[in-house]
Scaffold this active site. Structure first.
Site, PDB file in Angstrom:
ATOM      1  N   TYR A  77       2.670  27.253  -4.653  1.00  0.00           N
ATOM      2  CA  TYR A  77       4.006  27.364  -4.040  1.00  0.00           C
ATOM      3  C   TYR A  77       4.130  28.575  -3.119  1.00  0.00           C
ATOM      4  O   TYR A  77       3.232  29.385  -3.040  1.00  0.00           O
ATOM      5  CB  TYR A  77       5.114  27.265  -5.082  1.00  0.00           C
ATOM      6  CG  TYR A  77       5.245  28.289  -6.180  1.00  0.00           C
ATOM      7  CD1 TYR A  77       4.776  29.580  -6.075  1.00  0.00           C
ATOM      8  CD2 TYR A  77       5.897  27.925  -7.356  1.00  0.00           C
ATOM      9  CE1 TYR A  77       4.964  30.496  -7.097  1.00  0.00           C
ATOM     10  CE2 TYR A  77       6.084  28.838  -8.398  1.00  0.00           C
ATOM     11  CZ  TYR A  77       5.613  30.126  -8.246  1.00  0.00           C
ATOM     12  OH  TYR A  77       5.810  31.019  -9.253  1.00  0.00           O
ATOM     13  N   GLU A  78       5.216  28.619  -2.405  1.00  0.00           N
ATOM     14  CA  GLU A  78       5.463  29.676  -1.407  1.00  0.00           C
ATOM     15  C   GLU A  78       4.351  29.693  -0.343  1.00  0.00           C
ATOM     16  O   GLU A  78       3.979  30.738   0.175  1.00  0.00           O
ATOM     17  CB  GLU A  78       5.563  31.022  -2.140  1.00  0.00           C
ATOM     18  CG  GLU A  78       6.504  32.048  -1.536  1.00  0.00           C
ATOM     19  CD  GLU A  78       7.894  31.566  -1.232  1.00  0.00           C
ATOM     20  OE1 GLU A  78       8.566  31.009  -2.116  1.00  0.00           O
ATOM     21  OE2 GLU A  78       8.314  31.721  -0.075  1.00  0.00           O
TER      22      GLU A  78
END
Lengths: 561, 561
Positions: B433-434
């Site tokens: 993620y990110e």
């Protein structure tokens, strides 16, 4: 998406690249081995794995096995698949004809288990334990014991366990405390608690044959005081023995295989082999068992790779430089270099792993039944040295490579429904059991390479060299590995701990040289052309091989500052 | 065993090695920052993390979050801990005083979140999303919007989400299809489905503020047609907006954080910032958000290390060469080289990670409020280049290092009750993620280093060099990295895909040079003596640093054969 054995790939490596039938034919009992027989067995095995076992993988994770009131319920479908497996004769594939087996080469069983593990690791744990038990009993059991228990273990009618670990005795079995007290009738009473017992209790078969390490009253302390006992769940008359499952572990993965805490309360058992020689009795099957675990790693990596490849062939995200399909808003991720690199690198590990594990499987049979004593000895050296390397390197790749495959899915990889995260969780255990990977490294360097000054390893490396037609990168690498071996041996003479610090690097260096040989062996086959074989070959030499320099550099300073 | 913030370690690195207060004092708003203030905040934070959040980690995994009838129930204790967190003012630690915050430096918030993530990754996801939402709203919201929503987000009274991903639009947000239709009253109606929404629905706060990427009717295709909207769960009058949670994902880990599929059915929202400038509005918080994720990796690695260290200090198995305690049947495994190597290597990553992440946290504040424009520019360069490196390198280490710590436990590591396998599963998501780690590598090399011919990177490397007193291994490594940058730039001019193939190696090489700087920085502090600092320093140079040569070798041939 269920796992489908990549029959053509396995066939090419086993029959074309390695010519397994040709190598095995000189061995006693394999005189009539031919490619057609291999093809037939592989085709049937692939069909069974795909049809009966692969569809049960998700159920193996959820609901997994359940424990209630001392009983274990395996996931839906597991029992039927196991019954079908036995009915088709798969457990006895490599068992001796006199025990009701088909006497086929070990390597065919190896391929079968690679596929089974790939398709459903949890399910495969159950029959996977039969083979070690069969070998132990066959080689060390008394005639009476064999008559009563061996046929059912060979056929898989009764499943088996290996009861070694205790709460305070894991890698160090010498600390085990389970007691065995001889009785007047020749049986023994066994008492103690064993943990991490795969398949200690389940509903797949009517009886379970436990092989238990325990101490006789007069046993010396340590590993040389351990005896091996056969302790069945049910006695010959069908009554329950005083063996019970206390609970099953909640684990990171492998929920399809119950990991049991087993309690033996004055349970009835019989000695297998000589008193205090229990570990020796188990050594007979250690190489085969560890090779099985290496094949689990290879299989699970291939399973994760199949999923990632299929996803990458359908998922479109972003553009990469190069020709693009203007009718679509984004490119398939299988064209993104970061994704291609993952897929091709994992493929190169799977392919190299198969060549190495299959050749080792062939050597297992040659070590036992080649007519020439020198050849048997060479095969024994090969197995002794390669087994810890393959167990460690390919279980590590099974986990880390599966995690790389998960990465191909982005956020979807972290979600259960896509299946790949289960493979990552399942694969993790193989780095631990059957001797942790750290113990494999010590086994290789401290127990096998250093004591004879690297002589056995030199003999194996000479075989790789003599194999001919090798890649030009291979010979200098072999020479540098030999130099590193001398360096570590020198350091170990100064500092007894030195070899222990770098054992893992040493094992990696050997693994990379072996994988280099495997790729050089594949490359010289005229059929190894086209992207199927070129892409992983390139990936190997570009992205994997450079680690060898790093490991050799680390081996130059094995003493702590 | 619950996580306990290692206050003395963090303090030493932040206050002694980096002198964070001294570095920050020139910046507007931080003139009165001093070590005593840091000490006080760190002590209180450590107490809160240990007392309120760490004990809830196991419950975060099981039972985890549950979904029923559109509602999400968080694990027992989560709501109380969150209320206590808000009451103590932690959400607004680094918020501006005019928004009700304490205006403290970002790096203190960074340490707080490192500890929170280590103690309980799942719980920490909830407040972790506040800070990006706060920055977005603060910098891009209209005065009206800010008046209505900013105070509650700053104080944490209402939690927030970032609704970006759609089923077909993950890494490639430009493919997003969610629509926003302007209404006569200035609001918009938002319709679409968003997936992977952390904290999309829960019982921690009365309202939830969703920040949603969507397309206006006249939006151009691709990423430049995305607008950012604020869409609350409840409108100002308390009525439910037409926003609903369809389900939560079953994931590999992070069960304490509900990952929601969110449906917007003509939901009422308001534009944040300019039309079609949604991605730009989010960029304001991207570096901080990615640095938070890097700190998750560092924290989770430290959590796994604490568990492994405690286990190794109690578990006895086998003998190793060297002095032994004859009163015991086996040696503590903390004395086994294979175990020591794991523990010391992970410690060296944790320490280097802290130095690098804290320095980057300091630069985040300096980039915003240092009086000297050149210094602000230098800080901006530092953050832009280091953020993707730290996000990728330390989330990778968080996962792989935690897996190494699991290995210390042998079979017990694979069992849930010891806690370490949860950390491995939880840590895996941070690599995704990110921005996946592959995207971080492309961001670094293709978007940041190559376009200016490596000038910004040279400026950062010059800072490392000028830092003085460095280890003699550092300067040649910097020069070789610069050579590799030129080589990759040349190759990329010949083959546009070249940089994409080696972006991951390039990021690793930069990460290793940065970690070398961090260790050289630690080593020159007179307090960095004794085994606590010597052992990880040795581990770094012996076991980690050699990877640099390997990566530089791979960078020499970035074009595919």
């Amino acid at each position: 998406m269920d796992y489908a054995p990549p029959l053509a790939d396995n066939r090419f490596l086993l029959l074309e690249v390695l010519d397994a039938p040709g190598q095995l034919r000189p061995a006693a009992g394999h005189e009539h081995t031919d490619p057609a027989l291999f093809e037939q067995v592989l085709e049937e095995a692939a069909r069974f794995v795909k049809g009966a076992v692969a569809p049960l993988r998700a159920a193996g994770d959820q609901p997994g096995c359940r424990f209630e009131g001392g009983s274990v319920t395996t996931p839906p479908g597991f029992r039927d698949a196991y019954q079908a497996f036995c009915k088709a004769g798969w457990p006895a594939l490599a068992c001796a004809p006199e025990d009701g087996g088909q006497g086929l080469p070990w390597v065919l069983e190896g391929v079968l288990y690679e596929w089974l593990s790939a398709a459903n690791h949890g399910w495969t744990m159950a029959p996977g334990l039969l083979h070690g038990a069969y070998e132990c009993l066959r080689h060390h059991g008394s005639e009476e014991l064999k008559a009563a228990w061996l046929p059912q273990v060979a056929s898989g009618e009764w499943l088996a366990t290996m009861c070694l670990t205790e709460p305070h005795a894991g890698s160090d079995l010498g600390l085990a405390r389970t007691r065995a007290t001889p009785q007047a009738d020749g049986s023994l009473r066994v008492s103690g608690t064993k943990i991490f017992i795969s398949g200690g209790e389940h509903d797949l078969t009517e009886n379970i044959v436990h092989l238990v390490l325990a101490r006789l009253p007069d046993a010396p302390p340590g590993p040389k005081g351990l005896s091996l006992l056969l302790v069945p769940k049910r006695l010959a008359d069908g009554t329950r023995n005083t063996v019970s499952c206390e609970r099953i572990e909640e684990k990171m993965g492998l929920h399809g295989s119950p990991t049991c805490v087993m309690r033996f309360d004055e349970a009835t058992g019989w000695l297998v082999g000589q008193p205090h020689r229990g570990l020796a009795a188990m050594f007979v099957m250690m190489n085969a068992a560890r090779l099985h675990v290496a094949l689990q790693g290879i299989g699970l990596l291939d399973a994760a790779l199949q999923l990632a490849r299929a996803y990458a062939a359908e998922r479109r995200q972003m553009r990469v430089p190069g020709p693009r399909d203007a009718s679509q808003a984004a490119d398939l991720i299988e064209g993104h270099p970061a994704v291609r690199r993952i897929l091709e690198t994992q493929q190169c590990w799977v392919d190299a792993g198969r060549v190495l594990a299959y050749q080792t499987g062939i050597e297992l049979d040659l070590a036992r039944s080649h007519p020439d004593a020198d050849r048997r000895e060479a095969a024994q050296q090969w197995c002794g040295l390669l087994t810890p390397v393959l167990k460690s390197a390919f279980t590590e790749q099974g986990f880390h490579g599966a995690s790389d495959c998960l990465q191909v899915f982005g956020g979807h990889g972290y979600v259960r429904e896509w299946g790949v995260e289960q493979i990552v969780r399942d694969a993790r255990v193989a780095m631990i059991y059957e001797g942790t990977n750290e113990i494999q490294a010590i086994d290789l360097l401290v127990r096998k390479v250093l004591p004879d000054g690297g002589a056995a390893l030199d003999a194996v490396l000479a075989r790789l060299q003599d194999d001919g037609g090798g890649d030009p990168r291979l010979l200098p690498a072999i020479e540098r590995l030999q130099g590193a071996t001398r360096g570590v041996a020198d350091a170990a003479r100064q500092d007894a701990q030195a070899a222990y610090w770098v054992a893992g690097d040493y094992l990696r260096a050997v693994a990379l040289v072996l994988a280099g040989w495997a790729w050089s062996r594949i490359a010289r086959h005229p059929g190894a052309t086209g992207p199927r074989w070129q892409a992983p070959a390139d990936a190997f030499w570009r992205w994997v091989w450079p680690e060898l320099d790093m490991r050799l550099a680390m081996l130059q300073a094995p003493t702590r500052p």
